[in-house]
Design a protein around this motif. Structure first.
Motif, PDB file in Angstrom:
ATOM      1  N   PRO A  82       5.320 -12.943  -1.232  1.00  0.00           N
ATOM      2  CA  PRO A  82       5.281 -11.599  -2.005  1.00  0.00           C
ATOM      3  C   PRO A  82       4.001 -10.917  -1.753  1.00  0.00           C
ATOM      4  O   PRO A  82       3.145 -11.523  -1.022  1.00  0.00           O
ATOM      5  CB  PRO A  82       5.191 -12.262  -3.460  1.00  0.00           C
ATOM      6  CG  PRO A  82       4.849 -13.736  -3.051  1.00  0.00           C
ATOM      7  CD  PRO A  82       5.395 -14.160  -1.946  1.00  0.00           C
ATOM      8  N   ARG A  83       3.781  -9.546  -2.027  1.00  0.00           N
ATOM      9  CA  ARG A  83       2.597  -8.780  -2.041  1.00  0.00           C
ATOM     10  C   ARG A  83       1.512  -9.501  -2.785  1.00  0.00           C
ATOM     11  O   ARG A  83       1.628  -9.758  -4.012  1.00  0.00           O
ATOM     12  CB  ARG A  83       2.850  -7.354  -2.267  1.00  0.00           C
ATOM     13  CG  ARG A  83       1.610  -6.608  -1.878  1.00  0.00           C
ATOM     14  CD  ARG A  83       1.982  -5.027  -2.114  1.00  0.00           C
ATOM     15  NE  ARG A  83       2.166  -4.889  -3.550  1.00  0.00           N
ATOM     16  CZ  ARG A  83       1.229  -4.378  -4.490  1.00  0.00           C
ATOM     17  NH1 ARG A  83      -0.072  -4.498  -3.828  1.00  0.00           N
ATOM     18  NH2 ARG A  83       1.623  -4.152  -5.557  1.00  0.00           N
ATOM     19  N   ASN A  84       0.369  -9.444  -2.584  1.00  0.00           N
ATOM     20  CA  ASN A  84      -0.856  -9.917  -3.254  1.00  0.00           C
ATOM     21  C   ASN A  84      -1.343  -8.873  -4.020  1.00  0.00           C
ATOM     22  O   ASN A  84      -1.568  -7.613  -3.570  1.00  0.00           O
ATOM     23  CB  ASN A  84      -2.016 -10.197  -2.276  1.00  0.00           C
ATOM     24  CG  ASN A  84      -3.167 -10.778  -3.059  1.00  0.00           C
ATOM     25  OD1 ASN A  84      -3.324 -10.313  -4.490  1.00  0.00           O
ATOM     26  ND2 ASN A  84      -3.927 -11.718  -2.772  1.00  0.00           N
ATOM     27  N   GLU A  85      -0.975  -8.890  -5.659  1.00  0.00           N
ATOM     28  CA  GLU A  85      -1.102  -7.948  -6.491  1.00  0.00           C
ATOM     29  C   GLU A  85      -2.469  -7.559  -6.618  1.00  0.00           C
ATOM     30  O   GLU A  85      -2.875  -6.525  -7.049  1.00  0.00           O
ATOM     31  CB  GLU A  85      -0.616  -8.494  -7.894  1.00  0.00           C
ATOM     32  CG  GLU A  85       0.961  -8.537  -7.942  1.00  0.00           C
ATOM     33  CD  GLU A  85       1.704  -7.322  -7.641  1.00  0.00           C
ATOM     34  OE1 GLU A  85       1.073  -6.238  -7.799  1.00  0.00           O
ATOM     35  OE2 GLU A  85       3.034  -7.490  -6.858  1.00  0.00           O
ATOM     36  N   ASP A  86      -3.567  -8.180  -6.017  1.00  0.00           N
ATOM     37  CA  ASP A  86      -4.948  -7.898  -6.080  1.00  0.00           C
ATOM     38  C   ASP A  86      -5.330  -7.037  -5.179  1.00  0.00           C
ATOM     39  O   ASP A  86      -6.555  -6.301  -5.091  1.00  0.00           O
ATOM     40  CB  ASP A  86      -5.727  -9.195  -6.214  1.00  0.00           C
ATOM     41  CG  ASP A  86      -5.676 -10.230  -7.307  1.00  0.00           C
ATOM     42  OD1 ASP A  86      -5.522  -9.751  -8.397  1.00  0.00           O
ATOM     43  OD2 ASP A  86      -5.742 -11.552  -7.041  1.00  0.00           O
ATOM     44  N   LEU A  87      -4.392  -6.528  -4.120  1.00  0.00           N
ATOM     45  CA  LEU A  87      -4.753  -5.784  -2.933  1.00  0.00           C
ATOM     46  C   LEU A  87      -3.753  -4.360  -3.391  1.00  0.00           C
ATOM     47  O   LEU A  87      -2.901  -4.347  -4.009  1.00  0.00           O
ATOM     48  CB  LEU A  87      -4.157  -6.195  -1.581  1.00  0.00           C
ATOM     49  CG  LEU A  87      -4.960  -7.254  -1.200  1.00  0.00           C
ATOM     50  CD1 LEU A  87      -4.400  -7.780   0.143  1.00  0.00           C
ATOM     51  CD2 LEU A  87      -6.579  -6.839  -0.845  1.00  0.00           C
ATOM     52  N   VAL A 100      -4.421   1.392   9.240  1.00  0.00           N
ATOM     53  CA  VAL A 100      -5.195   1.334   8.099  1.00  0.00           C
ATOM     54  C   VAL A 100      -4.714   0.019   7.354  1.00  0.00           C
ATOM     55  O   VAL A 100      -3.738  -0.133   7.040  1.00  0.00           O
ATOM     56  CB  VAL A 100      -5.023   2.609   7.208  1.00  0.00           C
ATOM     57  CG1 VAL A 100      -6.066   2.488   5.998  1.00  0.00           C
ATOM     58  CG2 VAL A 100      -5.553   4.004   8.065  1.00  0.00           C
ATOM     59  N   SER A 101      -6.014  -0.563   6.993  1.00  0.00           N
ATOM     60  CA  SER A 101      -5.523  -2.160   6.321  1.00  0.00           C
ATOM     61  C   SER A 101      -6.792  -2.321   4.981  1.00  0.00           C
ATOM     62  O   SER A 101      -7.863  -1.974   5.197  1.00  0.00           O
ATOM     63  CB  SER A 101      -5.636  -3.101   7.287  1.00  0.00           C
ATOM     64  OG  SER A 101      -6.636  -3.611   7.766  1.00  0.00           O
ATOM     65  N   TYR A 102      -6.118  -2.959   4.168  1.00  0.00           N
ATOM     66  CA  TYR A 102      -6.979  -3.699   3.172  1.00  0.00           C
ATOM     67  C   TYR A 102      -6.787  -5.282   3.394  1.00  0.00           C
ATOM     68  O   TYR A 102      -5.799  -5.692   3.682  1.00  0.00           O
ATOM     69  CB  TYR A 102      -6.384  -3.423   1.939  1.00  0.00           C
ATOM     70  CG  TYR A 102      -6.891  -2.066   1.336  1.00  0.00           C
ATOM     71  CD1 TYR A 102      -7.934  -1.424   1.175  1.00  0.00           C
ATOM     72  CD2 TYR A 102      -5.682  -1.130   1.256  1.00  0.00           C
ATOM     73  CE1 TYR A 102      -8.091  -0.146   0.726  1.00  0.00           C
ATOM     74  CE2 TYR A 102      -5.927   0.255   0.755  1.00  0.00           C
ATOM     75  CZ  TYR A 102      -7.117   0.573   0.806  1.00  0.00           C
ATOM     76  OH  TYR A 102      -7.206   2.009   0.314  1.00  0.00           O
ATOM     77  N   SER A 103      -7.658  -6.135   3.562  1.00  0.00           N
ATOM     78  CA  SER A 103      -7.457  -7.544   3.527  1.00  0.00           C
ATOM     79  C   SER A 103      -8.693  -8.207   3.003  1.00  0.00           C
ATOM     80  O   SER A 103      -9.856  -7.874   2.472  1.00  0.00           O
ATOM     81  CB  SER A 103      -7.529  -8.064   5.005  1.00  0.00           C
ATOM     82  OG  SER A 103      -8.920  -8.091   5.566  1.00  0.00           O
ATOM     83  N   LEU A 104      -8.050  -9.466   2.178  1.00  0.00           N
ATOM     84  CA  LEU A 104      -9.003 -10.467   1.888  1.00  0.00           C
ATOM     85  C   LEU A 104      -9.350 -11.837   2.880  1.00  0.00           C
ATOM     86  O   LEU A 104      -8.486 -11.889   3.832  1.00  0.00           O
ATOM     87  CB  LEU A 104      -8.405 -11.134   0.603  1.00  0.00           C
ATOM     88  CG  LEU A 104      -7.865 -10.317  -0.631  1.00  0.00           C
ATOM     89  CD1 LEU A 104      -7.241 -11.028  -1.510  1.00  0.00           C
ATOM     90  CD2 LEU A 104      -9.351 -10.017  -1.525  1.00  0.00           C
ATOM     91  N   PRO A 105     -10.551 -12.230   2.956  1.00  0.00           N
ATOM     92  CA  PRO A 105     -10.599 -13.236   3.928  1.00  0.00           C
ATOM     93  C   PRO A 105      -9.876 -14.410   3.586  1.00  0.00           C
ATOM     94  O   PRO A 105      -9.143 -14.585   2.678  1.00  0.00           O
ATOM     95  CB  PRO A 105     -12.419 -13.889   3.618  1.00  0.00           C
ATOM     96  CG  PRO A 105     -12.705 -12.544   2.775  1.00  0.00           C
ATOM     97  CD  PRO A 105     -11.631 -12.028   2.045  1.00  0.00           C
ATOM     98  N   THR A 106      -9.592 -15.102   4.550  1.00  0.00           N
ATOM     99  CA  THR A 106      -8.659 -16.387   4.461  1.00  0.00           C
ATOM    100  C   THR A 106      -9.422 -17.716   5.014  1.00  0.00           C
ATOM    101  O   THR A 106     -10.377 -17.734   5.630  1.00  0.00           O
ATOM    102  CB  THR A 106      -7.452 -16.202   5.350  1.00  0.00           C
ATOM    103  OG1 THR A 106      -7.664 -16.044   6.759  1.00  0.00           O
ATOM    104  CG2 THR A 106      -6.514 -14.929   4.842  1.00  0.00           C
ATOM    105  N   ASP A 107      -8.996 -18.865   4.193  1.00  0.00           N
ATOM    106  CA  ASP A 107      -9.491 -20.119   4.715  1.00  0.00           C
ATOM    107  C   ASP A 107      -8.585 -20.713   5.901  1.00  0.00           C
ATOM    108  O   ASP A 107      -7.955 -19.823   6.567  1.00  0.00           O
ATOM    109  CB  ASP A 107      -9.388 -21.136   3.526  1.00  0.00           C
ATOM    110  CG  ASP A 107      -7.869 -21.394   3.109  1.00  0.00           C
ATOM    111  OD1 ASP A 107      -6.870 -21.249   3.936  1.00  0.00           O
ATOM    112  OD2 ASP A 107      -7.936 -21.732   1.921  1.00  0.00           O
ATOM    113  N   GLU A 108      -8.885 -21.977   6.372  1.00  0.00           N
ATOM    114  CA  GLU A 108      -8.447 -22.622   7.503  1.00  0.00           C
ATOM    115  C   GLU A 108      -7.026 -22.519   7.615  1.00  0.00           C
ATOM    116  O   GLU A 108      -6.413 -22.745   8.375  1.00  0.00           O
ATOM    117  CB  GLU A 108      -9.053 -23.764   7.759  1.00  0.00           C
ATOM    118  CG  GLU A 108     -10.594 -23.781   8.237  1.00  0.00           C
ATOM    119  CD  GLU A 108     -11.240 -25.227   8.522  1.00  0.00           C
ATOM    120  OE1 GLU A 108     -10.494 -26.148   8.165  1.00  0.00           O
ATOM    121  OE2 GLU A 108     -12.215 -25.147   8.854  1.00  0.00           O
ATOM    122  N   ASP A 109      -6.512 -22.661   6.297  1.00  0.00           N
ATOM    123  CA  ASP A 109      -5.075 -22.746   6.214  1.00  0.00           C
ATOM    124  C   ASP A 109      -4.190 -21.294   6.035  1.00  0.00           C
ATOM    125  O   ASP A 109      -3.237 -21.115   5.776  1.00  0.00           O
ATOM    126  CB  ASP A 109      -4.511 -23.643   4.834  1.00  0.00           C
ATOM    127  CG  ASP A 109      -5.105 -25.105   5.119  1.00  0.00           C
ATOM    128  OD1 ASP A 109      -5.120 -25.698   6.109  1.00  0.00           O
ATOM    129  OD2 ASP A 109      -5.722 -25.545   4.071  1.00  0.00           O
TER     130      ASP A 109
END
Length: 211
Positions: A36-41, A89-98
């Motif tokens: 699902p799409r991340n609703e925070d983005l 054009v993009s919006y992103s959040l950092p991701t962890d090792e997983d």
């Protein structure tokens, strides 16, 4: 690991014909069981650029993608010097090792710093070349970097790219122009610096959309 959902993702094939170079595009179906799409983005940012900005970089055929950590829109483009390629054009959040979204300003600061270092790092060896044509820090968001560069295997020909990356709190905004290797044969001579004004204008609209 999040599965990226694809909405009309265009793929191109270059065909040389008597009438010149033709880009043939196809749209594969979205994968089943997509995350699902991340609703925070924000929504995939296909509506961010103005019509005039899209026209200035010959952008058409928008394709939206999203996952738990990013939302992206891509267009086929023809830049000011006639170069064929892609606008992203993009919006992103950092991701962890997983590959899971990693929240917080500190994680975004670290990713912005790492990406900036990668973009500005130059190399010129037998197997890989990375050359910065121009770079500066536009007054956007909390911190920002605009870079025009050439990269790739020198034996196969370099590819020209431009990227503006901006950190706004814990979100990273990216606007990129990339030469299509197959369309230009990896010349590395594309003049994407001539498209900086519309690229920065699109970035400013993308940053404003986060307010």
């Amino acid at each position: 690991m999040a599965i990226t959902a694809v909405i009309t993702l265009g793929a191109y094939a270059v065909v040389a014909g008597a009438a010149g170079t033709v880009l043939a595009l196809r749209a594969p179906s979205a994968p089943e069981g997509a995350a699902p799409r991340n609703e925070d983005l924000p929504e995939p940012p296909c509506g961010v650029p103005s019509r005039d900005q899209l026209d200035r970089v010959g952008a058409e055929l928008p394709n939206a993608l999203f996952s738990e950590s990013d939302a992206t829109c891509s267009w086929y483009g023809e830049f000011s010097d006639g170069t064929l390629g892609w606008l992203d054009v993009s919006y992103s959040l950092p991701t962890d090792e997983d590959g899971e979204p990693e929240r917080g300003t500190r994680a975004a600061e670290e990713e912005f710093e790492a990406e900036s270092d990668d973009l500005l790092e130059e190399s010129d060896d037998t197997y890989w070349t990375s050359e910065v044509v121009d770079s500066h820090e536009p007054d956007l968001g909390d911190e920002a970097l605009a870079v025009h560069y050439r990269w790739g295997d020198p034996d196969e020909g370099l590819t020209s790219s431009s990227r503006v990356v901006v950190r706004v709190g814990e979100v990273l905004v990216r606007v990129s122009a990339n030469e299509a290797r197959d369309a230009r044969g990896g010349s590395g001579e594309a003049g994407l610096t001539g498209d900086e004004e519309p690229l920065l204008g699109i970035t400013e609209r993308a940053v404003s959309a986060l307010d």
